[in-house]
Design an enzyme around this catalytic site. Structure first.
Site, PDB file in Angstrom:
ATOM      1  N   SER A   1       0.829  -1.211   0.000  1.00  0.00           N
ATOM      2  CA  SER A   1       0.000   0.000   0.000  1.00  0.00           C
ATOM      3  C   SER A   1       0.862   1.259   0.000  1.00  0.00           C
ATOM      4  O   SER A   1       1.887   1.317   0.676  1.00  0.00           O
ATOM      5  CB  SER A   1      -0.881   0.035   1.250  1.00  0.00           C
TER       6      SER A   1
ATOM      7  N   ARG B   1      -7.692  10.257   1.325  1.00  0.00           N
ATOM      8  CA  ARG B   1      -8.034   9.431   0.158  1.00  0.00           C
ATOM      9  C   ARG B   1      -9.025  10.116  -0.765  1.00  0.00           C
ATOM     10  O   ARG B   1      -9.794  10.965  -0.345  1.00  0.00           O
ATOM     11  CB  ARG B   1      -8.661   8.122   0.634  1.00  0.00           C
TER      12      ARG B   1
HETATM   13  O1  SAT Z   1      -7.928   1.605   3.242  1.00  0.00           O
HETATM   14  S1  SAT Z   1      -7.772   0.635   2.147  1.00  0.00           S
HETATM   15  O2  SAT Z   1      -7.478  -0.683   2.684  1.00  0.00           O
HETATM   16  O3  SAT Z   1      -8.981   0.571   1.349  1.00  0.00           O
HETATM   17  C1  SAT Z   1      -6.515   1.121   1.122  1.00  0.00           C
HETATM   18  C2  SAT Z   1      -5.189   0.553   1.417  1.00  0.00           C
HETATM   19  O4  SAT Z   1      -4.813   0.347   2.550  1.00  0.00           O
HETATM   20  O5  SAT Z   1      -4.458   0.310   0.437  1.00  0.00           O
HETATM   21 MN    MN Z   2      -3.900  -1.568  -1.882  1.00  0.00          MN
END
Ligand code: SAT
Ligand code: MN
Length: 613
Positions: free
Chosen positions: A275, A392
């Site tokens: 991530s 986000r």
């Molecule tokens: O928060 S999420 O799991 O949707 C995104 C991520 O951690 O990559």
């Molecule tokens: Mn991811």
């Protein structure tokens, strides 16, 4: 959209949008436990979107952004204690503890169900219970999987509308007896007598629980991202990885990219990175080398199944991008910036005085009059960021200017190469091609990365993240390695149809701590070498750790790398690698007997190649 008073416990087929008996029974059962004021079946229509977003604006959960700047877009500020996935509260409750493995939290399923029964009892009091049918993958594709998420969060409903195919068409696809994954989510804040609602309801106690055998998810206490949008990490990775193990396919934490060379020949590439390691940037990259074109098929998850021709075909199960905003700017990812022009939900960015959003990296300096992600006037002198590092955006994939035509194709796209990468300041070269499939599995099992803001661990800490699946594999990770070995073996009659496997590292640092490789659009140079390897055109040198580009086979024209820098990116220090191999071996030993023999052989072979070098 249909309203149903909850005290009418016997939700009849009449008046509901489905005749699916098992679905109706389950919705009724859940409603009886969570005791909502009303049950609402979501149809995914624009009218529903408008109604729910109006309601959330009125409640203060969402701010409508300035429509002249960003039409039909909204801003949410979460509770400051609810800003990321909570891995410590994420559980795989398989029947046997051994099946969850050493990398997942496990609890005895019976005890967990009892606990969840208690937590969910009356948890939706005073709220509406939304029933959200969603499809992971193109509508009508035999590669897609349907889920139904029950939630008390209208923010989740809106986000699911962006991130998945959602609503009436999904119920139609499900029919009267189709299979669906059961997902129940509650923010964990019932509005009992006298309780005042808040803009971002949540609970300090959080549980993200998966029952792999029954393909079920129960999520409690969080309204954020992967904790609450259950189609994403919970269904498309944790539960899907178990289904993939059982049925002989791959559910992976990978972007999917279409690469076209100046002659017009295309290759599809999948790539796994932990991530917040620049995956969305790579998925949307703009090549700096003339004549090459890159297009996006997916930015986070790939489901790959063998086609009739023996090749692996990938679909992107998602319909939107849930990307990290900070660091995304016109120079790092112009395609993402253009994608965000409207119909977007932003969470935990900063808010501008004229009703737009801002984050670190969008422009060089913050505009005057910002409100930070905690709702306070922003003081640039504070040294704190205005946007949360894990702020986000949720945006429809179709809006991306670089989206490939076939991103929504029910057949998927044939994968020619799979890349694995972590964030490694030392040791790992820019690109290494695996000697064969099993060696690629060995490399992928050993990728490591620094911590990211998306998870709870400390930023900067190095952690192993095999296949970038550590928090997302729904079963024993050593069994998962073995599943990959088996996938390779199943193509034994013609291994050439399998994708070639590569290890990449954009994050090599010099002795001054500066990144050596420019990254971003210049990563297309590495993709070009990979494409030419697939076509048998580019040269490689065999080293103890795999195949590296020969000097001259990697297109570095126009870059201002010194010979020392090029050397650093493309050489193997056997002394350092002896240490790497030793650490890999120790890591593998932690899996004991469960480690596949093929990986033990790879370990021994690497040690021997290094010793002989
Ligand atoms: O928060 S999420 O799991 O949707 C995104 C991520 O951690 O990559
Ligand atoms: Mn991811």
């Amino acid at each position: 959209m249909l309203m149903q008073p909850a005290d009418e416990r016997n939700i009849a087929v009449e008046g509901t949008p489905t005749r699916h008996r098992a679905l109706l029974d389950w919705v009724e059962q859940v409603a009886a436990r969570v005791r909502p004021d009303a049950v609402l079946w979501c149809d995914g229509s624009d009218a529903e979107w408008n109604e729910l977003s109006d309601k959330l604006v009125e409640a203060g959960t969402l701010v409508a952004l300035n429509p002249a700047l960003r039409p039909n877009s909204f801003y949410a500020r979460s509770d400051p204690r609810d800003v990321a996935r909570v891995e410590s509260r994420t559980f795989i409750c398989s029947d046997s503890e051994n099946d969850a493995g050493p990398t997942n939290n496990w609890a005895e399923p019976g005890e967990m169900r009892e606990r969840l029964d208690g937590l969910f009892s009356g948890t939706m009091e005073g709220r509406t219970m939304y029933v959200v049918p969603f499809c992971m993958g193109p509508l009508g594709s035999d590669k897609s999987i349907i889920g139904v998420e029950i939630t008390d969060s209208p923010y989740v409903v809106l986000s699911m509308k962006i991130m998945t195919r959602m609503g009436a068409p999904v119920l139609e696809m499900l029919g009267d007896d189709g299979f669906f994954i059961r997902c129940v989510h509650s923010v964990g804040m019932p509005l009992s007598e006298g309780v005042q609602d808040v803009a971002w309801p949540s609970n300090d106690e959080k549980w993200i629980v998966h029952f792999p055998e029954t393909r079920e998810i129960w999520s409690y206490g969080s309204g954020y991202g992967g904790n609450a949008l259950l189609g994403k990490k919970c269904v498309a990775l944790r539960i899907a990885s178990v289904m993939a193990r059982d049925d002989g396919w791959l559910a992976e934490h990978m972007l999917i990219l279409k690469l076209t060379n100046p002659e017009g020949a295309s290759h599809y590439v999948a790539a796994a990175f932990p991530s917040a390691c620049g995956k969305t940037n790579l998925a949307m990259l703009e090549p700096t080398i003339p004549g090459w074109k890159a297009e996006t098929v997916g930015d986070d998850i790939a489901w790959m199944r063998f086609g009739k021709d023996g090749r692996l075909y990938a679909i992107n199960p998602e319909a939107g991008f849930f990307g990290v905003a900070p660091g995304t700017g016109p120079s790092t990812n112009k395609n993402a910036i253009d994608t965000l022009s409207g119909n977007t939900i932003f969470t935990n960015t900063a808010l501008t005085a004229d009703g737009d959003v801002w984050w670190e990296g969008l422009t060089k300096t913050p505009p005057e009059g910002l409100t930070d992600w905690t709702g306070q006037p922003y003081d640039p002198a504070s040294g704190k960021p205005a946007a949360h590092p894990n702020a986000r955006f949720a945006v429809p994939a179709a809006q991306c200017p670089a989206i490939a035509d076939e991103w929504d194709s029910p057949e998927g796209v044939p994968i020619s190469a799979i890349l694995f990468g972590g964030r490694r300041a030392s040791a790992v070269p820019l690109v290494t091609e695996a000697l064969d499939w099993d060696h690629g599995v060995y490399m992928a099992a050993n990728i490591a990365s620094e911590g990211t803001a998306a998870a709870e661990n400390k930023v900067g800490e190095l952690r192993r993240d095999p296949f970038a699946m550590l928090p997302f594999c729904g079963y024993h990770i050593a069994d998962y390695f073995n599943h990959w070995i088996r996938i390779g073996a199943s193509a034994a009659s013609d291994p050439s149809v399998l994708p070639k496997l590569f290890l990449v590292n954009w994050f090599r640092k010099d002795s001054n701590g500066k990144f050596v490789w420019p990254g971003f659009g210049d990563n297309a140079r590495v993709l070009k070498w990979i494409a030419e390897r697939i076509e048998g055109k580019a040269d490689a040198e065999t080293t103890p750790i795999g195949l590296l580009p020969t000097k001259g086979s990697l297109d570095l024209s126009g870059l201002s790398l010194t010979p020392e820098q090029t050397d650093m990116l493309l050489s193997v220090d056997t002394e350092i690698w002896a240490g790497e191999a030793e650490r890999n071996g120790a890591y593998f030993n932690s899996f004991g007997d469960r480690l596949p023999p093929a990986l033990k052989r790879q370990q021994a072979a690497l040690e021997q190649r290094i010793a002989e070098a």
